[in-house]
Scaffold this motif. Structure first.
Motif, PDB file in Angstrom:
ATOM      1  N   THR A 104       0.972  -1.297   0.075  1.00 32.83           N
ATOM      2  CA  THR A 104       0.088   0.066   0.070  1.00 32.83           C
ATOM      3  C   THR A 104       0.802   0.974   0.058  1.00 32.83           C
ATOM      4  O   THR A 104       1.900   1.246   0.746  1.00 32.83           O
ATOM      5  N   GLU A 106       1.299   5.814   0.284  1.00 37.89           N
ATOM      6  CA  GLU A 106       1.148   6.690   1.466  1.00 37.89           C
ATOM      7  C   GLU A 106      -0.201   6.697   1.582  1.00 37.89           C
ATOM      8  O   GLU A 106      -1.101   6.786   0.697  1.00 37.89           O
ATOM      9  N   ARG A 107      -0.536   7.028   2.997  1.00 33.66           N
ATOM     10  CA  ARG A 107      -2.068   7.141   3.318  1.00 33.66           C
ATOM     11  C   ARG A 107      -1.938   8.507   3.930  1.00 33.66           C
ATOM     12  O   ARG A 107      -1.242   8.961   4.614  1.00 33.66           O
ATOM     13  N   GLU A 119      -8.954   7.075   6.513  1.00 33.75           N
ATOM     14  CA  GLU A 119      -7.672   7.182   5.642  1.00 33.75           C
ATOM     15  C   GLU A 119      -8.018   7.415   4.303  1.00 33.75           C
ATOM     16  O   GLU A 119      -9.200   6.838   3.836  1.00 33.75           O
ATOM     17  N   TYR A 121      -6.039   6.966   0.290  1.00 32.67           N
ATOM     18  CA  TYR A 121      -4.834   6.429  -0.195  1.00 32.67           C
ATOM     19  C   TYR A 121      -4.952   6.153  -1.808  1.00 32.67           C
ATOM     20  O   TYR A 121      -6.302   6.092  -2.363  1.00 32.67           O
TER      21      TYR A 121
END
Ligand code: M3P
Ligand code: FE
Length: 311
Positions: A104, A106-107, A119, A121
């Protein structure tokens, strides 16, 4: 409508009291596919027809509930823009580095007035649905294993100040309110159903004194037959059922509410609406929630647990 902005709820991190028991439930009874484990001990799973790496992350903890829900947005440019919009609106945001969650990017994380951590993303590595990208088969062995929902659909979260949260989702994140249930005196909202798509809801919030509570995470089934089959499988595995099988008047969804071994409610749900953003919201009175079958259209009764039991 070309879909831009926030696309869908992409992941939930659920706290379970016993990891092995949690995995047995979500992997073997629900039929999600395990796609990874990280050095923190978290277990990653996905529904069969989801393309991205994981939609359900289990973390062992000493209390049940939801750590956070993450929404996938169109691309990195959109992520940066929404982060700037949130800051301008007065929301404090934090960047969680890429790879803190497996596969995954960056959130952008923030806490809303109901006490929930949200969040956004833009990037999650594709895993595929087992059908292949060229001349794909319509389904795979994974789609027949366990309850086998198609995807994570939505969550209902309980906490205070849902009017503030509704405004943020509508004014900053571009959601529309599709349906709402009024409080008993009709002066405010008891529950709001918010969509960033033409689903009846991608997230919902219910007014509740305690912050940050999980009412349920919902999983999409293909048909009413599949909801009933999910009920059969719950019974075979002695999964405690809360409500259903029935239909919600609100959202028209066909449903079963049940509990995972840690007491987190989940829903197996067949969507039955396609509300476009130009459609006016549907209103339910609090009396309608009960007497007109808002919660349970077949039985027209409240089920006290709906208002009181959360994790
Ligand atoms: C859902 C759903 C109520 C209905 C809740 C609806 C509050 O959970 O997924 O449609 O009556
Ligand atoms: Fe639901």
């Amino acid at each position: 409508m070309a879909m831009t902005g926030v696309l869908r709820p992409g992941h939930v991190q659920i706290r379970v009291l016993d990891l092995d028991e949690g995995v047995r439930h979500y992997r073997d009874v629900m039929g999600l596919e395990e796609t990874g484990r990280d050095e923190q001990g978290r277990v990653y799973l996905k529904c069969w027809d989801e393309i991205d790496h994981a939609s359900v992350v289990l973390r062992q903890a000493d209390r049940a509930g939801l750590d956070f829900i993450g929404f996938k947005v169109l691309n990195v440019k959109t992520l940066n823009q929404l982060e700037a919009d949130l800051k301008e609106y007065g929301v404090k945001t934090e960047r969680i580095p890429a790879r803190e969650m497996l596969e995954t990017g960056e959130r952008v994380r923030f806490v809303v007035a109901s006490g929930h951590t949200i969040e956004l993303y833009a990037e999650k590595a594709p895993f595929g649905n087992g059908c292949g990208p060229v001349n794909p088969a319509p389904w795979s062995a994974q789609s027949e294993r366990g309850i086998a929902p198609r995807r994570l659909d939505h969550a209902l979260l309980y906490g205070p100040n849902i009017e503030e949260v509704r405004k943020l989702f509508v004014d900053v994140l571009g959601f529309t309110m599709v349906e709402h249930i009024l409080t008993p005196d009709g002066s405010a909202n008891q529950v709001v159903f918010l969509s960033c798509s033409i689903k009846s809801h991608d997230i919902a919030f219910g007014e509740f004194p305690e912050p940050g509570k999980l009412h349920h995470c919902s999983f999409l089934m293909d048909s009413w037959d599949h909801v009933l089959r999910a009920g059969d499988i719950m019974s075979m595995h002695k999964v405690p059922v809360d409500i259903g099988p029935t239909r919600h008047g609100v959202t028209r969804g066909c449903t079963i509410y049940a509990f995972d071994p840690s007491g987190n409610r989940f829903e197996t749900f067949k969507e039955d609406r396609t509300p476009y953003p130009d459609h006016a919201p549907l209103t339910w009175t609090f009396d309608g929630l009960v007497g007109e079958g808002g919660l349970d259209y077949v039985q027209r009764k409240l089920h006290e647990t709906f208002l009181t039991v959360v994790s």
